[in-house]
Scaffold this motif. Structure first.
Motif, PDB file in Angstrom:
ATOM      1  N   ILE A   1       0.849  -1.196   0.000  1.00 22.07           N
ATOM      2  CA  ILE A   1       0.000   0.000   0.000  1.00 22.07           C
ATOM      3  C   ILE A   1       0.882   1.243   0.000  1.00 22.07           C
ATOM      4  N   PRO A   2       0.369   2.355  -0.499  1.00 19.67           N
ATOM      5  CA  PRO A   2       1.128   3.607  -0.398  1.00 19.67           C
ATOM      6  C   PRO A   2       1.091   4.122   1.042  1.00 19.67           C
ATOM      7  N   THR A   3       2.229   4.195   1.672  1.00 20.12           N
ATOM      8  CA  THR A   3       2.309   4.647   3.068  1.00 20.12           C
ATOM      9  C   THR A   3       3.740   5.037   3.377  1.00 20.12           C
ATOM     10  N   ALA A   4       3.917   5.788   4.430  1.00 21.78           N
ATOM     11  CA  ALA A   4       5.264   6.060   4.920  1.00 21.78           C
ATOM     12  C   ALA A   4       5.686   4.907   5.815  1.00 21.78           C
ATOM     13  N   PHE A   5       6.980   4.624   5.813  1.00 21.26           N
ATOM     14  CA  PHE A   5       7.515   3.628   6.732  1.00 21.26           C
ATOM     15  C   PHE A   5       8.638   4.267   7.522  1.00 21.26           C
ATOM     16  N   GLY A   6       8.627   4.044   8.840  1.00 23.95           N
ATOM     17  CA  GLY A   6       9.674   4.615   9.665  1.00 23.95           C
ATOM     18  C   GLY A   6      10.104   3.663  10.767  1.00 23.95           C
ATOM     19  N   ALA A   7      11.381   3.692  11.075  1.00 20.75           N
ATOM     20  CA  ALA A   7      11.921   3.003  12.252  1.00 20.75           C
ATOM     21  C   ALA A   7      12.830   4.027  12.920  1.00 20.75           C
ATOM     22  N   LEU A   8      12.207   4.929  13.661  1.00 21.21           N
ATOM     23  CA  LEU A   8      12.907   6.128  14.126  1.00 21.21           C
ATOM     24  C   LEU A   8      13.102   6.193  15.632  1.00 21.21           C
ATOM     25  N   GLY A   9      12.456   5.323  16.380  1.00 23.71           N
ATOM     26  CA  GLY A   9      12.566   5.381  17.835  1.00 23.71           C
ATOM     27  C   GLY A   9      13.913   4.884  18.324  1.00 23.71           C
ATOM     28  N   ALA A  10      14.194   5.156  19.593  1.00 29.49           N
ATOM     29  CA  ALA A  10      15.478   4.763  20.191  1.00 29.49           C
ATOM     30  C   ALA A  10      15.665   3.259  20.213  1.00 29.49           C
ATOM     31  N   SER A  11      14.587   2.490  20.144  1.00 29.79           N
ATOM     32  CA  SER A  11      14.710   1.036  20.173  1.00 29.79           C
ATOM     33  C   SER A  11      15.371   0.476  18.921  1.00 29.79           C
ATOM     34  N   ASN A  12      15.446   1.294  17.876  1.00 30.29           N
ATOM     35  CA  ASN A  12      16.060   0.881  16.622  1.00 30.29           C
ATOM     36  C   ASN A  12      17.505   1.357  16.567  1.00 30.29           C
ATOM     37  N   ALA A  13      18.444   0.431  16.495  1.00 31.92           N
ATOM     38  CA  ALA A  13      19.856   0.807  16.421  1.00 31.92           C
ATOM     39  C   ALA A  13      20.151   1.570  15.140  1.00 31.92           C
ATOM     40  N   PHE A  14      19.414   1.250  14.078  1.00 29.90           N
ATOM     41  CA  PHE A  14      19.563   1.943  12.801  1.00 29.90           C
ATOM     42  C   PHE A  14      18.241   2.611  12.454  1.00 29.90           C
ATOM     43  N   GLN A  15      18.300   3.883  12.116  1.00 27.67           N
ATOM     44  CA  GLN A  15      17.104   4.649  11.799  1.00 27.67           C
ATOM     45  C   GLN A  15      16.760   4.485  10.323  1.00 27.67           C
ATOM     46  N   LEU A  16      15.489   4.213  10.050  1.00 24.49           N
ATOM     47  CA  LEU A  16      15.026   4.023   8.676  1.00 24.49           C
ATOM     48  C   LEU A  16      13.823   4.915   8.416  1.00 24.49           C
ATOM     49  N   MET A  17      13.734   5.456   7.199  1.00 32.26           N
ATOM     50  CA  MET A  17      12.570   6.253   6.826  1.00 32.26           C
ATOM     51  C   MET A  17      12.433   6.235   5.320  1.00 32.26           C
ATOM     52  N   GLY A  18      11.215   6.035   4.847  1.00 34.44           N
ATOM     53  CA  GLY A  18      10.980   6.054   3.413  1.00 34.44           C
ATOM     54  C   GLY A  18       9.500   6.081   3.100  1.00 34.44           C
ATOM     55  N   ILE A  19       9.200   6.295   1.832  1.00 37.56           N
ATOM     56  CA  ILE A  19       7.826   6.304   1.344  1.00 37.56           C
ATOM     57  C   ILE A  19       7.638   5.086   0.448  1.00 37.56           C
ATOM     58  N   LEU A  20       6.614   4.299   0.756  1.00 39.95           N
ATOM     59  CA  LEU A  20       6.309   3.122  -0.043  1.00 39.95           C
ATOM     60  C   LEU A  20       5.212   3.439  -1.053  1.00 39.95           C
ATOM     61  N   PRO A  21       5.313   2.894  -2.264  1.00 40.15           N
ATOM     62  CA  PRO A  21       6.311   1.914  -2.717  1.00 40.15           C
ATOM     63  C   PRO A  21       7.606   2.530  -3.265  1.00 40.15           C
ATOM     64  N   ARG A  22       7.663   3.844  -3.353  1.00 42.21           N
ATOM     65  CA  ARG A  22       8.799   4.500  -4.012  1.00 42.21           C
ATOM     66  C   ARG A  22      10.150   4.054  -3.463  1.00 42.21           C
ATOM     67  N   ASP A  23      10.264   3.989  -2.135  1.00 41.49           N
ATOM     68  CA  ASP A  23      11.564   3.731  -1.508  1.00 41.49           C
ATOM     69  C   ASP A  23      11.737   2.287  -1.038  1.00 41.49           C
ATOM     70  N   LYS A  24      10.868   1.385  -1.488  1.00 42.79           N
ATOM     71  CA  LYS A  24      10.942   0.008  -0.989  1.00 42.79           C
ATOM     72  C   LYS A  24      12.300  -0.625  -1.272  1.00 42.79           C
ATOM     73  N   LYS A  25      12.795  -0.511  -2.499  1.00 41.61           N
ATOM     74  CA  LYS A  25      14.077  -1.134  -2.836  1.00 41.61           C
ATOM     75  C   LYS A  25      15.213  -0.552  -1.999  1.00 41.61           C
ATOM     76  N   LYS A  26      15.207   0.752  -1.814  1.00 39.77           N
ATOM     77  CA  LYS A  26      16.260   1.395  -1.028  1.00 39.77           C
ATOM     78  C   LYS A  26      16.225   0.905   0.420  1.00 39.77           C
ATOM     79  N   LEU A  27      15.044   0.782   0.989  1.00 41.23           N
ATOM     80  CA  LEU A  27      14.921   0.291   2.360  1.00 41.23           C
ATOM     81  C   LEU A  27      15.374  -1.165   2.476  1.00 41.23           C
ATOM     82  N   LEU A  28      14.969  -1.984   1.513  1.00 43.04           N
ATOM     83  CA  LEU A  28      15.362  -3.390   1.546  1.00 43.04           C
ATOM     84  C   LEU A  28      16.870  -3.544   1.367  1.00 43.04           C
ATOM     85  N   ASP A  29      17.445  -2.735   0.483  1.00 41.18           N
ATOM     86  CA  ASP A  29      18.900  -2.791   0.275  1.00 41.18           C
ATOM     87  C   ASP A  29      19.645  -2.387   1.550  1.00 41.18           C
TER      88      ASP A  29
END
Length: 299
Positions: free
Chosen positions: A247-275
């Motif tokens: 679905i078209p949505t934003a995806f984020g993993a931005l809280g302190a519980s995440n050692a690595f911060q992730l942010m992107g817009i799906l589906p546009r940034d899906k490949k970049k996030l997966l890579d």
């Protein structure tokens, strides 16, 4: 301002006016949660007099700072949306009276809070400015929801969020990576993606389960009745979630519980996030990730 205990807000509410209308959680039974353990009570509503006084204080601050205004108000507490319709409407009236620049009102909400409102009440709340709820669905895995005492099933998420869609109330989801336990992470991720793909969340935010000794889940681990995923499994789980979101949505993993911060817009940034996740899985050791988790003193 009247604030009680630690105040929690999503990362995207950083510029919102934080207004305390409740403290604590009406449910307070989730085995993993320790967020409100510092409070001497389970749940409390703020008196309307305190809410009005805080809004007056905020309005005074706005007057002091030229070219500054609050465009959004975020009601604090674990689930202010549990409040009865009439009280939520009174709060909205006060917000618009003292902070007329505030176009929308958001808050945390449980899935079960939505069930307490009729369709007509949800539409009226939207018209009063309520929009952009943050719902900690945690997972679409019924087995995990039951074990963790969430108090609802996956089909309840779909039913109640479709009602929000019909009312015009937007919402974001929090997903709790590792809630399904060792060996079931990707199962939980795929089940959650299946739920999300039927709905219209504006964002799906992933937080990684961090288990503290004062949680009931810690006791389950000591008894041998539940086992946590490895840190690398958690990243494979996040990867599976993103991969199966269609679905078209934003995806984020931005809280302190995440050692690595992730942010992107799906589906546009899906490949970049997966890579990016593939690089983390391939190049970061379990020991490094475990070190981060052990030293995370607070969420």
């Amino acid at each position: 301002m009247h604030y009680t205990g630690t105040i929690w807000r999503p990362p995207y509410e950083a510029s919102s006016l934080l207004l305390e209308v409740t403290a604590g959680c009406t449910h307070h039974k989730c085995k993993f949660c320790t967020l409100y353990n510092d409070l001497p009570f389970k749940f409390r509503m703020s008196p309307l007099e305190d809410i009005e006084a805080d809004l007056q204080e905020a309005a005074h601050t706005v007057k002091l700072w030229k070219n500054f205004s609050f465009e959004r108000t975020f009601l604090t507490g674990a689930n202010p949306f549990v409040l009865k319709f009439d009280r939520l409407m009174k709060i909205a009236d006060l917000v618009h009276k003292y902070i007329p620049s505030s176009r929308t009102i958001g808050c945390f909400a449980r899935v079960t809070d939505v069930t307490l409102k009729t369709d007509e009440e949800l539409k009226a709340l939207h018209n009063a400015g309520y929009d952009g709820l943050t719902i900690g669905i945690e997972t679409g895995d019924d087995e995990a929801l039951k074990f963790m005492n969430k108090g609802y099933r996956a089909d309840d998420i779909v039913t109640q969020c479709k009602r929000l869609d019909l009312a015009g109330i937007h919402y974001s989801f929090f997903y709790l990576t590792s809630i399904s336990g060792a060996g079931r992470g990707e199962i939980g991720a795929k089940a959650t993606a299946e739920i999300c793909n039927q709905l219209h969340p504006t964002e799906v935010g992933a937080n990684m389960l961090t288990i503290y000794p004062d949680s009931e889940l810690y006791q389950e681990i000591q008894r041998g009745t539940w086992k946590e995923e490895s840190e690398l499994e958690k990243y494979k789980e996040v990867r599976a979630l993103i991969e199966h979101l269609n679905i078209p949505t934003a995806f984020g993993a931005l809280g302190a519980s995440n050692a690595f911060q992730l942010m992107g817009i799906l589906p546009r940034d899906k490949k970049k996030l997966l890579d990016t996740l593939d690089k983390i899985i391939e190049n970061v050791s379990e020991e490094e990730l475990q070190y981060y988790r052990r030293n995370l003193k607070h969420l």
